[in-house]
Design a protein around this motif. Structure first.
Motif, short mmCIF file in Angstrom:
data_model
loop_
_atom_site.label_atom_id
_atom_site.label_comp_id
_atom_site.label_asym_id
_atom_site.label_seq_id
_atom_site.Cartn_x
_atom_site.Cartn_y
_atom_site.Cartn_z
N GLN A 221 1.56 18.60 8.14
CA GLN A 221 2.03 17.90 9.34
C GLN A 221 1.34 16.54 9.47
OE1 GLN A 221 1.03 20.76 12.34
NE2 GLN A 221 2.87 22.01 12.01
N LEU A 222 0.06 16.51 9.19
CA LEU A 222 -0.68 15.25 9.29
C LEU A 222 -0.24 14.27 8.20
CD1 LEU A 222 -4.23 16.62 10.12
CD2 LEU A 222 -2.54 15.70 11.71
N PHE A 223 -0.01 14.77 6.99
CA PHE A 223 0.52 13.92 5.92
C PHE A 223 1.85 13.31 6.35
CE2 PHE A 223 -2.81 15.27 3.31
CZ PHE A 223 -2.67 14.88 1.98
N ALA A 224 2.71 14.14 6.92
CA ALA A 224 4.03 13.66 7.33
C ALA A 224 3.92 12.59 8.41
CB ALA A 224 4.88 14.82 7.82
N ALA A 225 2.95 12.74 9.31
CA ALA A 225 2.77 11.76 10.38
C ALA A 225 2.17 10.45 9.86
CB ALA A 225 1.85 12.35 11.45
N ALA A 226 1.38 10.53 8.80
CA ALA A 226 0.63 9.36 8.34
C ALA A 226 1.36 8.53 7.29
CB ALA A 226 -0.72 9.80 7.76
N PHE A 227 2.14 9.19 6.42
CA PHE A 227 2.56 8.53 5.19
C PHE A 227 4.05 8.23 5.13
CE2 PHE A 227 -1.22 10.88 3.25
CZ PHE A 227 -2.04 9.77 3.36
N ASP A 228 4.34 7.11 4.49
CA ASP A 228 5.71 6.77 4.12
C ASP A 228 6.05 7.45 2.79
OD1 ASP A 228 5.87 5.11 6.37
OD2 ASP A 228 5.00 3.41 5.24
N ASP A 229 7.29 7.30 2.36
CA ASP A 229 7.72 7.91 1.11
C ASP A 229 6.79 7.50 -0.03
OD1 ASP A 229 9.79 8.92 2.54
OD2 ASP A 229 11.37 7.74 1.57
N GLY A 230 6.35 8.49 -0.76
CA GLY A 230 5.55 8.24 -1.96
C GLY A 230 4.06 8.14 -1.72
N GLU A 231 3.62 7.89 -0.50
CA GLU A 231 2.20 7.68 -0.26
C GLU A 231 1.40 8.97 -0.37
OE1 GLU A 231 1.97 3.69 2.50
OE2 GLU A 231 2.16 5.62 3.53
N ALA A 232 1.98 10.09 0.05
CA ALA A 232 1.27 11.36 -0.06
C ALA A 232 0.99 11.69 -1.51
CB ALA A 232 2.07 12.48 0.60
N ALA A 233 2.00 11.54 -2.35
CA ALA A 233 1.82 11.80 -3.78
C ALA A 233 0.83 10.81 -4.39
CB ALA A 233 3.16 11.72 -4.50
N GLU A 234 0.85 9.57 -3.92
CA GLU A 234 -0.08 8.57 -4.42
C GLU A 234 -1.52 8.92 -4.06
OE1 GLU A 234 -0.72 3.69 -4.34
OE2 GLU A 234 0.60 4.65 -2.89
N LEU A 235 -1.75 9.36 -2.83
CA LEU A 235 -3.10 9.79 -2.45
C LEU A 235 -3.54 10.95 -3.32
CD1 LEU A 235 -5.60 9.81 -0.60
CD2 LEU A 235 -4.33 11.35 0.92
N SER A 236 -2.67 11.90 -3.52
CA SER A 236 -3.01 13.06 -4.34
C SER A 236 -3.39 12.63 -5.76
CB SER A 236 -1.83 14.03 -4.37
OG SER A 236 -2.10 15.12 -5.22
N ARG A 237 -2.58 11.73 -6.33
CA ARG A 237 -2.86 11.28 -7.70
C ARG A 237 -4.17 10.51 -7.79
NH1 ARG A 237 -2.19 6.68 -10.30
NH2 ARG A 237 -0.99 5.70 -8.62
#
Length: 252
Positions: A221-237
Motif C-alpha cells: 500500500q505504501l509503495f502504491a502511494a509513493a511510486f509512479d510506474d516503474g519506480e517500485a521495481a527500480e527501488l527493488s533492483r
C-alpha cells in the motif's frame, strides 16, 4: 499502480534492505566503532544507538519497542549504554557510523543517489503512528553524500518494515521467541538474547505466515502511494545491487 502490482518489488526490496542494513549492524567493524566510541560492550552501543531516537525512555519502554529481543537483556544494555552518553548522543554516534559504512563500502554501487531519492519518497509517504523507531529515525538528518545517504535511507526503510512487522506480530497468538524459531531458528533466537529452552511455535506456522502477509500488504500500500510506474521495481533492483556491492566490498 495498485498494491497488487507491487507485490514482487515489495518482497524483493524488503529482503535486500534488511540484509544490507544487517551487514552494517552485525559487522565487527561496527562493533569496533562502538567500542571506540566508549561502549565497553558493543551490544550496549547497538541498543542505545539504535534506540536513542526514542529519547529519555526507560529500559522497559525501549524493550517493548524492540519487540523481538529478550526484554530484560535490552533493558540492561540500554541502562549500560546510557552511562556512556545520553540517548540523543548515542543515536548520533550510530547514525554517523552508518554513514561512514556507506561511504566505505558503497562507493562503486549502482546509482546510490537514485536509491536514496526513491527511498526518501517511500519514507515521506509512510505514516508514523504506531511506528516509534521509524518516526525517530525519519527525523534524523541525512548525509549530503550519496553513498552515506543511501545506507542511511535503507536503515530508515528497514525500521519502517520492522515496525509494521512487529505490529502485525502483536495481533497474533505468536510470542516473539516463537516467531524467531519459525523464521531463522535457534541460533538467531539466541542472538536476540532469548534463553533455552526455546518454544518452537511449530503449531503456529499459519500465524507466522499471516504476519508476513500482513506486513507485505501494508508495504505494498505504501509503495502504491509513493511510486509512479516503474519506480517500485527500480527501488527493488537498486537495493539488491547495493546489497551485492556490500557483500563484495565489506571485508569478512
Amino acid at each position: 499502480m495498485t498494491e497488487v502490482d507491487h507485490n514482487d518489488s515489495v518482497a524483493a526490496a524488503g529482503a535486500a534492505i534488511e540484509a544490507a542494513v544487517a551487514v552494517f549492524m552485525l559487522h565487527p567493524q561496527t562493533y569496533a566503532g562502538s567500542v571506540a566510541a566508549g561502549y565497553e560492550n558493543p551490544l550496549a552501543g547497538y541498543i542505545v544507538g539504535r534506540g536513542g531516537v526514542l529519547g529519555d525512555a526507560t529500559g522497559a519502554t525501549v524493550a517493548s519497542v524492540f519487540t523481538v529481543f529478550e526484554p530484560t537483556v535490552v533493558a540492561a544494555l540500554w541502562d549500560e549504554g546510557l552511562t556512556v552518553r545520553d540517548a540523543a548522543g548515542a543515536a548520533e554516534v550510530y547514525w554517523n557510523q552508518a554513514a561512514e559504512f556507506g561511504r566505505a563500502y558503497l562507493a562503486d554501487a549502482e546509482a546510490p543517489d537514485r536509491l536514496a531519492a526513491l527511498g526518501e519518497k517511500l519514507i515521506a509517504a509512510a505514516p508514523t503512528w504506531g511506528l516509534p523507531l521509524f518516526a525517530g529515525w525519519r527525523a534524523m538528518p541525512l548525509s549530503d553524500d550519496a553513498t552515506a545517504r543511501a545506507l542511511q535511507v535503507m536503515f530508515v526503510l528497514r525500521e519502517l518494515r520492522a515496525a509494521l512487522h512487529f505490529n502485525a506480530l502483536t495481533l497474533t497468538d505468536l510470542t516473539p521467541i516463537e516467531a524467531h524459531m519459525l523464521n531463522k531458528g535457534p541460533q538467531y533466537a539466541a542472538m536476540f538474547g532469548w534463553p533455552e529452552p526455546f518454544a518452537d511455535g511449530a503449531d503456529k506456522k499459519d500465524s507466522y505466515d499471516e504476519i508476513e502477509q500482513a506486513t507485505d500488504r501494508r508495504m505494498a500500500q505504501l509503495f502504491a502511494a509513493a511510486f509512479d510506474d516503474g519506480e517500485a521495481a527500480e527501488l527493488s533492483r537498486l537495493a539488491g545491487a547495493a546489497l551485492a556491492t556490500l557483500k563484495a566490498n565489506v571485508p569478512s
